[in-house]
Scaffold this active site. Structure first.
Site, PDB file in Angstrom:
ATOM      1  N   SER A 153       0.867  -1.184   0.000  1.00 27.69           N
ATOM      2  CA  SER A 153       0.000   0.000   0.000  1.00 27.69           C
ATOM      3  C   SER A 153       0.900   1.228   0.000  1.00 27.69           C
ATOM      4  O   SER A 153       2.072   1.151   0.403  1.00 27.69           O
ATOM      5  CB  SER A 153      -0.854  -0.032   1.266  1.00 27.69           C
ATOM      6  OG  SER A 153      -1.403   1.248   1.514  1.00 27.69           O
ATOM      7  N   TYR A 166      -2.313  -0.804  10.196  1.00 26.01           N
ATOM      8  CA  TYR A 166      -2.358  -1.142   8.766  1.00 26.01           C
ATOM      9  C   TYR A 166      -1.084  -0.664   8.078  1.00 26.01           C
ATOM     10  O   TYR A 166      -0.431  -1.420   7.353  1.00 26.01           O
ATOM     11  CB  TYR A 166      -3.594  -0.508   8.129  1.00 26.01           C
ATOM     12  CG  TYR A 166      -3.742  -0.787   6.658  1.00 26.01           C
ATOM     13  CD1 TYR A 166      -4.276  -1.998   6.210  1.00 26.01           C
ATOM     14  CD2 TYR A 166      -3.349   0.147   5.691  1.00 26.01           C
ATOM     15  CE1 TYR A 166      -4.415  -2.259   4.847  1.00 26.01           C
ATOM     16  CE2 TYR A 166      -3.478  -0.109   4.332  1.00 26.01           C
ATOM     17  CZ  TYR A 166      -4.015  -1.316   3.920  1.00 26.01           C
ATOM     18  OH  TYR A 166      -4.139  -1.576   2.572  1.00 26.01           O
TER      19      TYR A 166
HETATM   20  P1  NAP Z   1     -11.355  -6.300   0.777  1.00 24.17           P
HETATM   21  O1  NAP Z   1     -12.339  -5.905  -0.265  1.00 24.17           O
HETATM   22  O2  NAP Z   1     -11.632  -5.959   2.200  1.00 24.17           O
HETATM   23  O3  NAP Z   1     -11.066  -7.854   0.628  1.00 24.17           O
HETATM   24  C1  NAP Z   1     -10.142  -8.474   1.493  1.00 24.17           C
HETATM   25  C2  NAP Z   1     -10.274  -9.974   1.367  1.00 24.17           C
HETATM   26  O4  NAP Z   1      -9.419 -10.554   2.354  1.00 24.17           O
HETATM   27  C3  NAP Z   1     -11.685 -10.461   1.650  1.00 24.17           C
HETATM   28  O5  NAP Z   1     -12.010 -11.510   0.785  1.00 24.17           O
HETATM   29  C4  NAP Z   1     -11.577 -10.938   3.082  1.00 24.17           C
HETATM   30  O6  NAP Z   1     -12.491 -11.948   3.434  1.00 24.17           O
HETATM   31  C5  NAP Z   1     -10.170 -11.497   3.112  1.00 24.17           C
HETATM   32  N1  NAP Z   1      -9.695 -11.603   4.493  1.00 24.17           N
HETATM   33  C6  NAP Z   1      -9.682 -10.621   5.424  1.00 24.17           C
HETATM   34  N2  NAP Z   1      -9.258 -11.115   6.593  1.00 24.17           N
HETATM   35  C7  NAP Z   1      -9.006 -12.426   6.400  1.00 24.17           C
HETATM   36  C8  NAP Z   1      -8.563 -13.468   7.248  1.00 24.17           C
HETATM   37  N3  NAP Z   1      -8.348 -13.268   8.531  1.00 24.17           N
HETATM   38  N4  NAP Z   1      -8.399 -14.695   6.713  1.00 24.17           N
HETATM   39  C9  NAP Z   1      -8.653 -14.930   5.420  1.00 24.17           C
HETATM   40  N5  NAP Z   1      -9.102 -13.980   4.563  1.00 24.17           N
HETATM   41  C10 NAP Z   1      -9.272 -12.745   5.056  1.00 24.17           C
HETATM   42  O7  NAP Z   1      -9.926  -5.653   0.470  1.00 24.17           O
HETATM   43  P2  NAP Z   1      -9.252  -5.237  -0.922  1.00 24.17           P
HETATM   44  O8  NAP Z   1      -9.442  -3.789  -1.083  1.00 24.17           O
HETATM   45  O9  NAP Z   1      -9.643  -6.184  -1.988  1.00 24.17           O
HETATM   46  O10 NAP Z   1      -7.715  -5.437  -0.529  1.00 24.17           O
HETATM   47  C11 NAP Z   1      -6.915  -6.513  -0.994  1.00 24.17           C
HETATM   48  C12 NAP Z   1      -5.462  -6.208  -0.635  1.00 24.17           C
HETATM   49  O11 NAP Z   1      -5.060  -5.006  -1.282  1.00 24.17           O
HETATM   50  C13 NAP Z   1      -5.255  -5.984   0.857  1.00 24.17           C
HETATM   51  O12 NAP Z   1      -4.035  -6.553   1.251  1.00 24.17           O
HETATM   52  C14 NAP Z   1      -5.210  -4.470   0.974  1.00 24.17           C
HETATM   53  O13 NAP Z   1      -4.465  -4.062   2.094  1.00 24.17           O
HETATM   54  C15 NAP Z   1      -4.550  -4.092  -0.333  1.00 24.17           C
HETATM   55  N6  NAP Z   1      -4.835  -2.712  -0.766  1.00 24.17           N
HETATM   56  C16 NAP Z   1      -6.077  -2.336  -1.167  1.00 24.17           C
HETATM   57  C17 NAP Z   1      -6.311  -1.029  -1.599  1.00 24.17           C
HETATM   58  C18 NAP Z   1      -7.675  -0.551  -2.073  1.00 24.17           C
HETATM   59  O14 NAP Z   1      -7.816   0.638  -2.396  1.00 24.17           O
HETATM   60  N7  NAP Z   1      -8.671  -1.396  -2.145  1.00 24.17           N
HETATM   61  C19 NAP Z   1      -5.253  -0.108  -1.615  1.00 24.17           C
HETATM   62  C20 NAP Z   1      -3.991  -0.523  -1.191  1.00 24.17           C
HETATM   63  C21 NAP Z   1      -3.796  -1.833  -0.779  1.00 24.17           C
HETATM   64  P3  NAP Z   1     -14.039 -11.623   3.681  1.00 24.17           P
HETATM   65  O15 NAP Z   1     -14.607 -11.473   2.330  1.00 24.17           O
HETATM   66  O16 NAP Z   1     -14.509 -12.791   4.414  1.00 24.17           O
HETATM   67  O17 NAP Z   1     -14.080 -10.346   4.468  1.00 24.17           O
END
Ligand code: NAP
Length: 247
Positions: A153, A166
């Site tokens: 990130s 985070y």
């Molecule tokens: P998201 O929509 O919240 O999805 C996260 C996924 O991880 C969900 O499927 C969630 O499961 C799963 N998860 C969370 N905790 C878990 C656990 N304890 N065990 C197993 N699975 C777990 O997030 P996202 O935006 O797609 O983010 C994906 C990655 O990109 C993350 O590492 C995030 O930090 C990074 N990121 C995202 C952004 C952004 O703008 N979206 C920006 C920078 C970095 P559930 O569906 O059951 O909740």
């Protein structure tokens, strides 16, 4: 890389694990990898969401995926080892690991950050990711061309107020990537890199920026070129890099 056009058979015959595959970026990556020929192992904590992704991949006639319901917050070292043994038995190989699952925790100053939430964030984003990666390394080392991708990130490169655990967990992720990349360099055929997805239209983004119109940001499927590039053979030789999915 941001405009990389992956050949249709980029990941043919490869077995790739995606964590957090039930939603957001992980869901898009699982479907993109399957669409390019991979057998995808869908790991996540909510079975219903994983089943939906499984059904979508099956309906599209892509290689049959597999589901691994697992919560990275509570899983033990033994469970990760068992998972590795099952993968070896069922598939006999592993060619890729997208460490994508993550949680946001709280957006509060350090002086009032709840230590329990701090530990949860570190457990999922750092410790669970480490234990899973460690358990799968022997299988990945057997591959002729393996790729490990960690999810970073912007706040994993430059700390910012109120991003708490985070931000710290993403600095740790960048560190884990660099250490492992240096360890595998010239030793085995694994490359290890980070992707910073950038602001992307997911539940996590909406939670972090509740007032922002979601349409300001690209959808997860729009940022897939870098996820495909780093997972496929065109990125051979790229190791130890932290790259931005949106340029
Ligand atoms: P998201 O929509 O919240 O999805 C996260 C996924 O991880 C969900 O499927 C969630 O499961 C799963 N998860 C969370 N905790 C878990 C656990 N304890 N065990 C197993 N699975 C777990 O997030 P996202 O935006 O797609 O983010 C994906 C990655 O990109 C993350 O590492 C995030 O930090 C990074 N990121 C995202 C952004 C952004 O703008 N979206 C920006 C920078 C970095 P559930 O569906 O059951 O909740």
């Amino acid at each position: 890389m941001y405009s990389y056009q992956a050949p249709e058979d980029l990941l043919k015959d490869r077995v790739i694990m995606v964590t957090g595959a039930g939603d957001g970026i992980g869901r898009a990556a699982a479907k993109a990898y399957a669409a390019h020929g991979a057998t995808v192992i869908l790991l996540g904590r909510t079975l219903e969401k994983l089943e939906q992704v499984y059904d979508e991949i099956e309906r599209a006639c892509h290689p049959q995926p597999a589901i691994v319901p697992m919560n990275l917050e509570g899983a033990s070292e033994h469970e990760y080892q068992e998972l590795a043994a099952t993968l070896e038995q069922e598939f006999g190989r592993l060619d890729g690991l997208l460490n994508n699952a993550g949680i946001l925790g709280l957006r509060t100053p350090i002086d009032s950050y709840d230590p329990t939430v701090w530990q949860q964030v570190m457990q999922v984003n750092v410790n669970g990711t480490f234990m899973l990666t460690q358990a799968l390394l022997p299988l990945l080392k057997q591959s002729e061309d393996a790729s490990i991708i960690f999810s970073s990130s912007g706040v994993g490169r430059q700390g910012r107020a109120y991003w708490g655990a985070y931000s710290v967990s993403k600095f740790a992720t960048e560190g884990m990537m660099q250490v492992l990349a240096d360890e595998v360099e010239n030793v085995c055929k694994i490359r290890v890199n980070c992707i910073n997805p950038g602001a992307t239209r997911t539940n996590m983004r909406t939670t972090a920026y509740p007032g922002e119109p979601p349409t300001n940001n690209p959808t997860p499927s729009q940022i897939m070129p870098l996820y495909l590039y780093l997972m496929g053979p065109d990125s051979q030789g790229v190791n130890g890099q932290s790259l931005d999915a949106q340029g």
